[in-house]
Scaffold this active site. Structure first.
Site, PDB file in Angstrom:
ATOM      1  N   GLU A 177       1.088  -1.447  -0.042  1.00 46.34           N
ATOM      2  CA  GLU A 177       0.010  -0.074  -0.187  1.00 46.34           C
ATOM      3  C   GLU A 177       0.960   1.327   0.130  1.00 46.34           C
ATOM      4  O   GLU A 177       1.307   1.852   1.030  1.00 46.34           O
ATOM      5  CB  GLU A 177      -0.986  -0.036   1.312  1.00 46.34           C
ATOM      6  CG  GLU A 177      -1.855   1.256   1.072  1.00 46.34           C
ATOM      7  CD  GLU A 177      -2.812   1.352   2.250  1.00 46.34           C
ATOM      8  OE1 GLU A 177      -2.835   0.382   3.533  1.00 46.34           O
ATOM      9  OE2 GLU A 177      -3.654   2.352   2.373  1.00 46.34           O
ATOM     10  N   LYS A 219      -2.592  -1.780  -3.402  1.00 44.07           N
ATOM     11  CA  LYS A 219      -3.589  -1.016  -2.638  1.00 44.07           C
ATOM     12  C   LYS A 219      -3.038   0.249  -2.794  1.00 44.07           C
ATOM     13  O   LYS A 219      -2.284   0.672  -1.835  1.00 44.07           O
ATOM     14  CB  LYS A 219      -3.812  -1.417  -0.840  1.00 44.07           C
ATOM     15  CG  LYS A 219      -4.641  -0.613  -0.297  1.00 44.07           C
ATOM     16  CD  LYS A 219      -5.406  -1.023   0.759  1.00 44.07           C
ATOM     17  CE  LYS A 219      -6.072  -0.188   1.777  1.00 44.07           C
ATOM     18  NZ  LYS A 219      -6.688  -0.695   2.643  1.00 44.07           N
TER      19      LYS A 219
HETATM   20  P1  13P Z   1      -9.189   4.562   4.146  1.00 43.66           P
HETATM   21  O1  13P Z   1     -10.100   3.786   3.042  1.00 43.66           O
HETATM   22  O2  13P Z   1      -9.758   5.303   5.151  1.00 43.66           O
HETATM   23  O3  13P Z   1      -8.159   5.257   3.314  1.00 43.66           O
HETATM   24  O4  13P Z   1      -8.338   3.302   4.659  1.00 43.66           O
HETATM   25  C1  13P Z   1      -7.841   2.342   3.974  1.00 43.66           C
HETATM   26  C2  13P Z   1      -6.662   1.969   4.591  1.00 43.66           C
HETATM   27  O5  13P Z   1      -6.562   0.630   5.009  1.00 43.66           O
HETATM   28  C3  13P Z   1      -5.502   2.730   5.017  1.00 43.66           C
HETATM   29  O6  13P Z   1      -4.359   2.026   5.258  1.00 43.66           O
END
Ligand code: 13P
Length: 340
Positions: A177, A219
């Site tokens: 991510e 992600k």
């Molecule tokens: P949000 O969808 O609130 O951005 O959070 C996703 C997430 O897992 C952040 O690490």
């Protein structure tokens, strides 16, 4: 590493019409969420809240996996059943956040590097034993005229790849991510450039560190105008720029892309996903891995009161349903109004 298991898990997480619930808010973040509804962040309140989400009727139709926090993967429901078992019994795959947060990057004002590599091999083995089949590590990048620095992009890519390699060794699917933050008044073109640079560095580091891309998920942020920009890109512009960015940077071996919502309104996060998923000829399934955009209405309905659980579960199931339609390009704004 058992690549067949890794890719089967990754594919199950992005099965058609399903996405991921991120319920892995750290202790600090969940406290902020609970502060917003004047509810104390105690262990039992956190348990009650997450148990409410995990037992909402019908969610297994829309939710493939849930990302848990360290406390939650060990926690039991009010009746003594492990929360992990509540998920597994519905066919929902448990996952775990394993980074320990974005910390100030030395010698680089305003930037962060995500930590958590020390002891990670041992922690992953334990989490695998507790039922985790996938994991998450989030790096963040701020945009300004001068940021992110090449150094910030480089060190975070390196850490993401080290994490991913350790996960695969433990037969846990790494969700990588890299979140480019949308705070600021930058243009969508600047978001596009920074997101492209971050993804280029990430896929280079994953390759160098021998990570099998077919056993990972990405992600990412969507490519948006900065939240403070006077001119905001339209839904179509966001969808076009985001998909164009990924086509240039994300290898087709990646089994799927699961977006974060990043502070967008609930309905914008759904509309953007829908516009992208409706596009033809995509190399990967696109779906959601939202925290705020899935949970906000449920949190605000619940407000820490047992009597609100049923209504809050309905609110959560509704957002899950809308996003499940969106990841197939089948959502329409009227569906929100009909349900209201
Ligand atoms: P949000 O969808 O609130 O951005 O959070 C996703 C997430 O897992 C952040 O690490």
């Amino acid at each position: 590493m058992d690549i067949a298991t890794l890719s089967a898990t990754a594919e199950a997480l992005v099965a058609p019409g399903k996405g991921i619930l991120a319920a892995d808010e750290s202790s600090g973040t969940i406290k902020k969420r609970f502060d917003s509804i004047s509810t104390e962040s105690t262990e039992s309140n956190r348990r009650d809240y997450r148990e409410m989400l995990f037992t909402a009727k019908g969610i297994a139709e829309y939710i493939s996996g849930v990302i848990l926090f360290d406390e939650t993967i060990r926690q039991t429901a009010a009746d003594g059943t492990l929360l992990v078992k509540l998920l597994e019994d519905q066919g929902i795959i448990p996952g775990i956040k394993v980074d320990i947060g974005a910390k100030p990057l030395a010698l680089s004002e305003g930037e962060t590097v995500t930590e958590g590599l020390d002891g990670l091999r041992e922690r992953l083995a334990e989490y695998r034993g507790l039922g985790a089949r996938f994991a998450k590590w989030r790096a963040t990048y701020s945009i300004s005229d001068a940021l992110p620095s090449a150094d910030c992009i480089d060190v975070n890519a390196h850490a993401l790849a080290r994490y991913a390699a350790l996960c695969q060794e433990a037969d846990i699917v790494p969700i990588v991510e890299p979140e480019v933050l949308m705070d600021g008044d930058h243009t969508i073109e600047r978001s596009f450039q920074v997101t492209s640079d971050v993804l280029d560095a990430l896929y280079e580091a994953l390759y160098v560190q021998r990570v099998r891309l077919d056993g990972t998920l990405l992600k990412p942020n969507m490519v948006l105008s900065g939240y403070g920009a006077s001119q905001q890109a339209t839904v179509e512009e966001v969808a076009e720029a985001t998909v164009r960015c990924f086509r240039a940077t994300v290898p087709s071996a990646v089994p799927g892309i699961v977006f974060l919502s990043g502070g967008q309104s609930d309905e914008s996060a759904t509309a953007h996903l829908n516009a992208m998923a409706a596009m033809k000829g995509l190399a990967w399934p696109l779906t959601f891995s939202y925290s705020r955009a899935l949970q906000n209405p449920a949190l605000n309905t619940w407000r820490g009161q047992a009597g609100n659980v049923g209504a809050a579960q309905k609110a959560f199931a509704h957002r899950a349903h809308m996003n499940a339609l969106a990841c197939q390009g089948k959502w329409r704004p009227e569906l929100e109004r009909q349900a209201a």
